[in-house]
Design a protein around this motif. Structure first.
Motif, short mmCIF file in Angstrom:
data_model
loop_
_atom_site.label_atom_id
_atom_site.label_comp_id
_atom_site.label_asym_id
_atom_site.label_seq_id
_atom_site.Cartn_x
_atom_site.Cartn_y
_atom_site.Cartn_z
N ARG A 1 0.79 -1.41 -0.03
CA ARG A 1 0.03 0.02 -0.05
C ARG A 1 0.81 1.27 0.04
N GLU A 2 2.38 1.11 0.30
CA GLU A 2 2.99 2.32 0.36
C GLU A 2 3.51 2.66 -1.08
N PRO A 3 3.06 3.90 -1.22
CA PRO A 3 3.40 4.42 -2.72
C PRO A 3 4.85 4.31 -3.21
N GLY A 4 5.65 4.59 -2.05
CA GLY A 4 7.04 4.56 -2.45
C GLY A 4 7.76 3.22 -2.99
N SER A 5 7.03 2.16 -2.48
CA SER A 5 7.48 0.97 -2.79
C SER A 5 7.36 0.77 -4.68
N LEU A 6 6.26 1.33 -5.00
CA LEU A 6 5.99 1.14 -6.37
C LEU A 6 7.30 2.03 -7.20
N PHE A 7 7.48 3.00 -6.66
CA PHE A 7 8.57 3.97 -7.27
C PHE A 7 9.91 3.01 -7.39
N THR A 8 10.33 2.22 -6.14
CA THR A 8 11.66 1.62 -6.55
C THR A 8 11.55 0.63 -7.41
N LEU B 1 13.37 0.68 -13.56
CA LEU B 1 12.70 0.14 -14.84
C LEU B 1 12.75 1.22 -16.02
N PHE B 2 12.24 2.39 -15.66
CA PHE B 2 12.15 3.85 -16.46
C PHE B 2 13.36 3.65 -17.23
N ILE B 3 14.36 4.18 -16.28
CA ILE B 3 15.92 4.33 -16.79
C ILE B 3 16.37 3.01 -17.57
N LEU B 4 16.17 1.98 -17.36
CA LEU B 4 16.46 0.82 -18.18
C LEU B 4 15.64 0.78 -19.68
N VAL B 5 14.39 1.24 -19.34
CA VAL B 5 13.53 1.13 -20.96
C VAL B 5 14.10 2.28 -21.59
N VAL B 6 14.14 3.59 -21.02
CA VAL B 6 14.66 4.80 -21.94
C VAL B 6 16.07 4.78 -22.38
N PHE B 7 16.91 4.11 -21.75
CA PHE B 7 18.40 3.94 -22.10
C PHE B 7 18.44 2.59 -23.03
N GLY B 8 17.67 1.60 -22.71
CA GLY B 8 17.72 0.49 -23.20
C GLY B 8 17.73 0.49 -24.67
N SER B 9 16.85 1.25 -25.27
CA SER B 9 16.75 1.34 -26.79
C SER B 9 18.04 1.76 -27.65
N SER B 10 19.08 2.18 -26.90
CA SER B 10 20.31 2.63 -27.30
C SER B 10 21.29 1.70 -27.26
N ILE B 11 21.43 0.58 -26.50
CA ILE B 11 22.33 -0.14 -26.13
C ILE B 11 22.31 -1.49 -26.94
N GLY B 12 23.56 -1.84 -27.16
CA GLY B 12 23.89 -3.27 -28.26
C GLY B 12 23.71 -4.36 -27.33
N PRO B 13 23.55 -5.47 -28.03
CA PRO B 13 23.28 -6.70 -27.65
C PRO B 13 24.15 -7.03 -26.50
N GLY B 14 25.52 -6.71 -26.53
CA GLY B 14 26.51 -7.26 -25.64
C GLY B 14 26.88 -6.18 -24.37
N ASP B 15 25.85 -5.31 -24.14
CA ASP B 15 26.11 -4.24 -23.43
C ASP B 15 26.27 -4.69 -22.00
N THR B 16 27.24 -4.32 -21.28
CA THR B 16 27.62 -4.58 -19.87
C THR B 16 27.35 -3.67 -18.96
N THR B 17 27.16 -2.43 -19.31
CA THR B 17 26.70 -1.26 -18.52
C THR B 17 25.70 -0.92 -17.66
N LEU B 18 24.50 -0.99 -18.71
CA LEU B 18 23.20 -0.51 -18.35
C LEU B 18 22.42 -1.12 -17.27
N LEU C 1 9.49 1.38 -10.34
CA LEU C 1 9.30 1.97 -11.71
C LEU C 1 10.65 2.85 -12.15
N ILE C 2 11.30 3.55 -11.07
CA ILE C 2 12.33 4.31 -11.18
C ILE C 2 13.36 3.85 -12.18
#
Lengths: 305, 237
Positions: free
Chosen positions: B20-27, B32-49, B29-30
């Motif tokens: 029920r704690e909204p903060g749990s959801l953010f941990t 995941l959001f970074i992964l999805v936004v930058f994920g489009s620009s990484i190559g298949p062998g990426d070891t950083t993101l 989403l944040i």
């Protein structure tokens, strides 16, 4: 055998004496009041009895148990409402009761408590959404869900409106009538006068007196006042008649009103003399002595909230 | 009822509260959001993101969610109230720690699943090394969170301290910009912070190498020493 037996309790914090040889006992099935201003040692005393603090010296027995050595056994049989306790905002009423019931060997059916404490229609409401009175009733219900033999209630009506206070008082009487011994910590005179069978008056870490509220009031020989308005031509006669009555210490006039102060049962003598001499009076008022007066007389200071 | 029933009930209730704690959801989403936004620009062998987003997820749970929850429980008098019942308040702390760890594992599981299934990102070659690094890194960050909970006078203060600590730690750990674009000296300093050692060890695991024993030692040292300090300073009321 007393339910709670406290003998010679002493406690000081960094050189400041908080409790100074406090002794009292609480009998089965009574509501025992611990009354005093903030800082008088009320909460410290109760917390030592509950096992939350250790005394520097002295002994405490609750149902024959030592609060420190027999802590585990004691926690099964006492219920505690602490001052300023809250619950998580998102916890629902039934979840709180169900959770606390699971802590005890022989809990009460929490659904009954829900009804008794008027929370049945708030069953699925989250703590943060409850009114002040509802929150307080839930906190008290949690103190009773373990089916305790002794309940400690600390400042149970602080922050409640007058109607909610009255309702809470009725419920506390029901708790006593159900056989639970209640220790009530309060700094409200009216609450103690209404609820308690006996009261320990705390002042500066000592017990100034222990008695029933009526007994405390009766024992006080404080000066109090009566006032009346005599017929305009009878004022001088009236004053002459009552000035030298036993118990009367002063007679003054305030406009059309006569104010008589004195000690003991002087008011009866005054009204009798006036009636015998056919002095007509109106607006007769006798200030009754209260627990406030008793407190001032016992501790030598006014009740400072 | 028995202590086991009480613990089970406590776990159920605390799980509900965490959900029920909204903060749990953010941990969730944040990172995941970074992964999805930058994920489009990484190559298949990426070891950083992936190592970065996992470190961010753990940092959020350890520095925001957990200390705020624990300090709030103390502030509201709930730990003190529990100490008057047959249940010990330490049970509540234990249940909280286990649940927060479960949340951290779930959040990372979600990141791995999305990265693997949708972005075709590389997975760590050695799952055992990953598990070791994940456990040590989470333990070291949770220790910091516990110390915040121990020292903060209120839930709000714990939250504020968490925010103040998160950004410098995230910067030194190479979570604000990749470590490869940072001055060598800053990267070196970062390796001696728990989040930095964690991120670098994860990166080592992802590139197929063995994690650096020095970095594992740094994380273990934080986990042990800071936990001890938290236990020393923790107040129940």
């Amino acid at each position: 055998m007393p339910v709670i037996d406290v003998t010679d309790l002493c406690k000081s914090y960094s050189g400041r004496t908080v409790l100074d040889h406090v002794s009292f006992s609480v009998e089965p099935g009574e509501i025992f009041g611990i009354l005093g201003p903030n800082g008088a040692g009320k909460t410290t005393t109760v917390e030592i009895i509950e096992g939350l603090r250790r005394a520097d010296s002295g002994t405490v027995r609750v149902l024959g148990l030592d609060p420190i050595a027999d802590a585990a056994a004691l926690r099964e049989v006492v219920g505690v409402q602490l001052q300023h306790t809250q619950l998580p905002d998102n916890l629902k009423v039934w979840e709180a009761l169900d959770l606390y019931a699971s802590f005890y060997e022989h809990p009460r059916d929490w659904r009954e408590l829900l009804d008794e404490w008027g929370l049945a229609d708030r069953r699925d409401t989250r703590f943060a959404k409850l009114s002040g009175g509802q929150k307080q009733r839930l906190i008290i219900a949690l103190a009773l869900v373990g089916n305790p033999q002794v309940a400690f209630l600390d400042e149970l009506t602080t922050g409640l409106d007058p109607q909610a206070r009255r309702a809470t008082w009725e419920l506390v009487k029901q708790v006593r009538d159900a056989g639970v011994t209640v220790v009530l910590v309060s700094h409200f005179m009216d609450e103690v006068e209404e609820l308690c069978d006996r009261v320990a008056v705390f002042s500066d870490g000592r017990i100034a007196a222990i008695d029933s509220p009526a007994g405390l009031i009766a024992a006080v020989d404080a000066e109090h006042a009566m006032r009346f308005t005599p017929a305009p031509d009878a004022a001088a006669t009236a004053i002459d008649l009552i000035r030298d009555l036993p118990g009367v210490s002063a007679v003054t006039r305030s406009g059309a009103q006569v104010i008589v102060t004195g000690r003991g049962d002087f008011a009866t003598a005054v009204t009798a003399v006036l009636a015998r001499n056919h002095v007509l009076v109106s607006d007769l008022r006798i200030d009754t002595r209260t627990l406030d007066d008793a407190f001032v007389a016992l501790t030598g200071r006014s009740f400072d909230r | 009822m028995t202590a086991a029933t009480a613990t089970a009930k406590l776990t159920t209730v605390e799980t509900k509260l965490l959900v029920r704690e909204p903060g749990s959801l953010f941990t969730f989403l944040i990172p995941l959001f970074i992964l999805v936004v930058f994920g489009s620009s990484i190559g298949p062998g990426d070891t950083t993101l992936l190592p970065m987003t996992i470190a961010i997820a753990i940092g959020l749970v350890a520095l925001y969610l957990m200390p705020t929850a624990l300090a709030t429980y103390r502030e509201k008098g709930i730990l003190r109230r529990l100490s008057t019942t047959p249940v010990r308040p330490v049970s509540l702390l234990t249940v909280q720690l286990v649940l927060q760890f479960a949340l951290a594992v779930l959040s990372c599981g979600l990141l791995l699943a999305v990265a693997g299934a949708a972005l075709g990102a590389r997975m760590p070659a050695n799952p055992l090394s990953f598990a070791l690094v994940f456990t040590l890194g989470t333990a070291s960050m949770f220790a910091i969170g516990l110390l915040i909970a121990a020292l903060a006078p209120s839930g709000r203060a714990a939250n504020g301290i968490g925010v103040l600590l998160y950004f410098p730690m995230a910067f030194l750990a190479g979570l604000i910009q990749p470590a490869s674009q940072m001055p060598a000296i800053v990267v070196r300093i970062g390796e001696f912070t728990p989040l930095g050692a964690f991120r670098q060890s994860l990166a080592d695991v992802w590139t197929g190498g063995a994690p650096d024993p020095l970095l594992l030692g740094v994380m273990a040292a934080y986990a042990i020493l800071v936990s001890l300090a938290a236990a020393r300073f923790f107040r129940w009321e």
